[in-house]
Design an enzyme around this catalytic site. Structure first.
Site, short mmCIF file in Angstrom:
data_model
loop_
_atom_site.label_atom_id
_atom_site.label_comp_id
_atom_site.label_asym_id
_atom_site.label_seq_id
_atom_site.Cartn_x
_atom_site.Cartn_y
_atom_site.Cartn_z
N LYS A 1 0.85 -1.20 0.00
CA LYS A 1 0.00 0.00 0.00
C LYS A 1 0.88 1.25 0.00
CE LYS A 1 -1.74 -1.55 3.79
NZ LYS A 1 -2.49 -1.82 5.02
N THR B 1 -7.96 9.57 8.93
CA THR B 1 -7.68 8.32 8.23
C THR B 1 -7.48 7.16 9.20
OG1 THR B 1 -5.35 8.94 8.24
CG2 THR B 1 -6.61 9.45 6.23
N GLY C 1 -7.95 3.87 10.67
CA GLY C 1 -8.66 2.66 10.27
C GLY C 1 -8.61 2.33 8.78
N THR C 2 -7.80 3.07 8.01
CA THR C 2 -7.76 2.81 6.55
C THR C 2 -7.34 1.37 6.23
OG1 THR C 2 -5.53 3.73 6.56
CG2 THR C 2 -7.28 5.16 5.75
N GLY C 3 -6.21 0.96 6.83
CA GLY C 3 -5.66 -0.36 6.48
C GLY C 3 -6.58 -1.49 6.90
N CYS C 4 -7.22 -1.35 8.06
CA CYS C 4 -8.14 -2.38 8.54
C CYS C 4 -9.35 -2.49 7.61
CB CYS C 4 -8.62 -2.06 9.96
SG CYS C 4 -7.28 -1.89 11.16
#
Ligand SMILES: Nc1ncnc2c1ncn2[C@@H]1O[C@H](COP(=O)(O)OP(=O)(O)OP(=O)(O)O)[C@@H](O)[C@H]1O
Ligand SMILES: Cc1ncc(COP(=O)(O)O)c(N)n1
Length: 273
Positions: free
Chosen positions: A185, A217, A219-222
């Site tokens: 990412k 932002t 919590g984006t990856g989760c």
């Protein structure tokens, strides 16, 4: 009382998040369950650790005993069943090994999205440094899709990623540990685009979106990893699952809102507002 007769009910795809609890509700298993619900899946959770965190940072973290993780996982898989698994915060080498054992018991049929969570957006540690080896040697080989951000890719491989060529190099090094696909990412790269590289070693798929200036932002990856798991649970091929998840997370970032005095959450429910 018995249920009234009727046509058989359609069952939504069952997605299991093995992750830490974020009491603030933006990331971790709370974010995962919101993502699953927003995308029409049935979300379930195995809690690995309880964290006390909010928009300002992580104030405390308590891993659960391995036995508690095993018992939760078995309670879900022995009765309800799962169509896809997402792993997030694993906290310690012991829990990373425990989760690897449990996934091995599931067999190869169930897709697994591994988000190798190392630190929070604020830089607070969510994984013990001595868990690196267990993660690399036990968990990565079982991943259908591995979703590191640039720091995690660097930490797992030793490759310092400062641009798209570095993303390619890191992805190749990560594939050597055995995941079927790697999604590196590029959200933390400077520039106008948020570009992610997906590869299984036979070709490249780039997923690009305009970088949104929103600072909320958390919590984006989760959200991205869980959205991929939802699409895999529905039977999508990996590139299609990632494309769909990227559209979802891009919308969630654009709609992220200011809750608390620091970094607010993405809006998991943006599609229904
Ligand atoms: N400002 C932004 N605008 C648009 N897309 C973004 C932005 N920041 C991150 N992304 C995208 O969000 C997704 C998650 O990437 P990111 O690099 O933020 O993951 P992460 O650091 O693991 O997230 P987290 O810190 O929540 O675990 C990727 O698809 C990335 O390209
Ligand atoms: C329990 C848990 N899991 C994952 C994250 C990463 O999310 P972020 O990087 O957005 O803080 C987190 N903060 N807490």
């Amino acid at each position: 009382m018995s249920n009234p007769p009727g046509p058989p009910r359609a069952v939504p795809p069952r997605v299991l998040s093995v992750a830490g609890s974020d009491c603030g509700g933006g990331a971790g298993l709370q974010g995962d369950l919101k993502t699953a619900a927003a995308l029409g899946a049935y979300g379930m959770s195995v809690v690995t650790a309880v964290t006390a965190q909010n928009s300002q940072g992580v104030h405390g973290s308590w891993p659960l005993p391995a036995e508690a993780v095993r018992a939760q996982f078995r309670a879900v898989t022995d009765d309800i069943g799962v169509d896809a698994v997402k792993t997030g915060m694993l906290a310690s080498a012991e829990l990373a090994g425990t989760v690897a054992d449990l996934l091995a018991g599931l067999g190869d049929r169930v897709p697994v999205v591994v988000d190798p969570v190392g630190v929070s957006k604020h830089g607070d540690p969510l994984l013990a440094p001595d868990a690196l080896r267990t993660l690399r040697e036990r968990l990565l080989p079982r991943a259908t899709v591995l979703t590191p951000n640039l720091d995690e890719a660097g930490w797992l491989t030793g490759v310092r990623v400062t641009g798209e060529d570095g993303m390619r190099e890191a992805a190749a090094a990560l594939l050597a540990y055995g995941p079927r696909w790697v999604l590196v990412k590029g959200g933390h790269l400077p520039g106008g685009a948020a570009a992610d590289l997906l590869t299984d070693g036979t070709g490249e798929h780039w997923f690009r979106a305009a970088r949104h200036p929103n600072r909320h932002t958390h919590g984006t990856g989760c959200a991205l990893a869980t959205a991929i798991a939802v699409q895999l649970a529905r039977g999508a091929a990996v590139p299609a699952a990632v494309g769909s998840a990227k559209r979802y997370v891009t919308g969630a970032i654009a709609a992220g809102f200011p809750l608390g005095g620091g970094i607010g959450p993405v809006d998991h429910g943006w599609r229904s507002r």
